[in-house]
Scaffold this active site. Structure first.
Site, short mmCIF file in Angstrom:
data_model
loop_
_atom_site.label_atom_id
_atom_site.label_comp_id
_atom_site.label_asym_id
_atom_site.label_seq_id
_atom_site.Cartn_x
_atom_site.Cartn_y
_atom_site.Cartn_z
N GLU A 44 6.58 10.79 15.83
CA GLU A 44 7.64 10.02 15.17
C GLU A 44 8.27 10.87 14.07
O GLU A 44 7.59 11.24 13.11
CB GLU A 44 7.06 8.74 14.58
CG GLU A 44 8.08 7.90 13.81
CD GLU A 44 7.44 6.72 13.09
OE1 GLU A 44 8.00 6.28 12.06
OE2 GLU A 44 6.38 6.24 13.53
N ARG A 48 14.27 10.03 7.22
CA ARG A 48 14.46 10.09 5.77
C ARG A 48 15.01 11.43 5.30
O ARG A 48 15.11 11.66 4.09
CB ARG A 48 13.14 9.78 5.06
CG ARG A 48 12.72 8.32 5.16
CD ARG A 48 11.42 8.06 4.43
NE ARG A 48 10.29 8.66 5.12
CZ ARG A 48 9.05 8.71 4.63
NH1 ARG A 48 8.81 8.19 3.44
NH2 ARG A 48 8.08 9.25 5.33
N LYS A 132 5.08 -3.03 13.96
CA LYS A 132 4.46 -2.11 13.01
C LYS A 132 4.04 -2.91 11.78
O LYS A 132 4.87 -3.61 11.20
CB LYS A 132 5.46 -1.02 12.63
CG LYS A 132 5.06 -0.15 11.43
CD LYS A 132 6.14 0.88 11.17
CE LYS A 132 5.87 1.68 9.91
NZ LYS A 132 6.81 2.79 9.73
#
Length: 212
Positions: A44, A48, A132
């Protein structure tokens, strides 16, 4: 259509997902090669950083057996960018109706983030069964999963935040946890130091720990 598209996509892959923060796109190839050498099959890339989409694109271009996804999706337009770069799944720290709509529009398997029982219910009502838990260790940890499982037996989770090599196996021991994620497999400081041997070693150690 299956309620669990990501679980199907990730079938046969170890249930450890490194959440990697990459500032320099030139680090895309070596960090992925280190992770794959260790046995990691799911990656993943957090969105950001300004380099993240290019990192995904370059990782996908390598043609490795690892499945590359985009993390920290918080805006609808990020779905199109992630799909264009070749991402095969998306992960968010939270959710909103606009994110759900963008996920469906692009067809990208999306794991929205939740932090409470109410949010889990809202996500399920929107048609999402793979969630999640974030930040996992700080909203109840393993105890949260034990209490939520009989209430929502059809929901499965990938917790992140507070997960490490020492407790990953315990989280994975919960019947409603299908994978765990975190930066502990490829720490940001090791990536920025270009210490690929450390990334491979840490990932190998974590994989060994969940098998013991």
């Amino acid at each position: 259509m299956s309620h669990y598209p990501f679980k199907a996509l990730a079938a046969g892959k170890p249930p450890l997902i490194p959440v990697i923060h990459v500032e320099n796109a030139d680090h895309a190839e070596p960090v992925l090669e280190a992770l794959v050498a260790a046995g990691i099959g799911l990656v993943e890339v957090t969105l950001r950083t300004t380099a993240a989409i290019e990192v995904i694109r370059r990782m996908v271009k390598l043609g490795s057996p690892a499945i590359i996804g985009a993390g920290t999706i918080t805006r609808p337009e990020q779905f199109d960018a992630a799909v264009d770069a070749g991402a095969k799944f998306g992960v968010g720290p939270a959710f909103s109706p606009s994110l759900f709509e963008a996920s469906r529009k692009t067809g990208l398997p999306f794991i929205p983030g939740i932090g409470t029982a109410s949010e889990a219910l809202w996500a399920r009502e929107a048609g999402f069964y793979e969630l999640k838990l974030f930040p996992a260790e700080f909203v109840g940890g393993i105890g949260w999963f034990k209490h939520i499982e009989p209430i929502y037996p059809d929901l499965i989770f990938c917790p992140t935040a507070g997960i490490n090599a020492a407790n990953a196996k315990d989280f994975l021991g919960c019947p409603n946890v299908f994978a765990v994620g975190g930066g502990f497999l490829a720490p940001r400081d090791r990536i920025e130091a270009e210490d690929w041997a450390a990334v491979e070693s840490l990932s190998r150690q974590a994989l060994a720990a969940i098998k013991d």
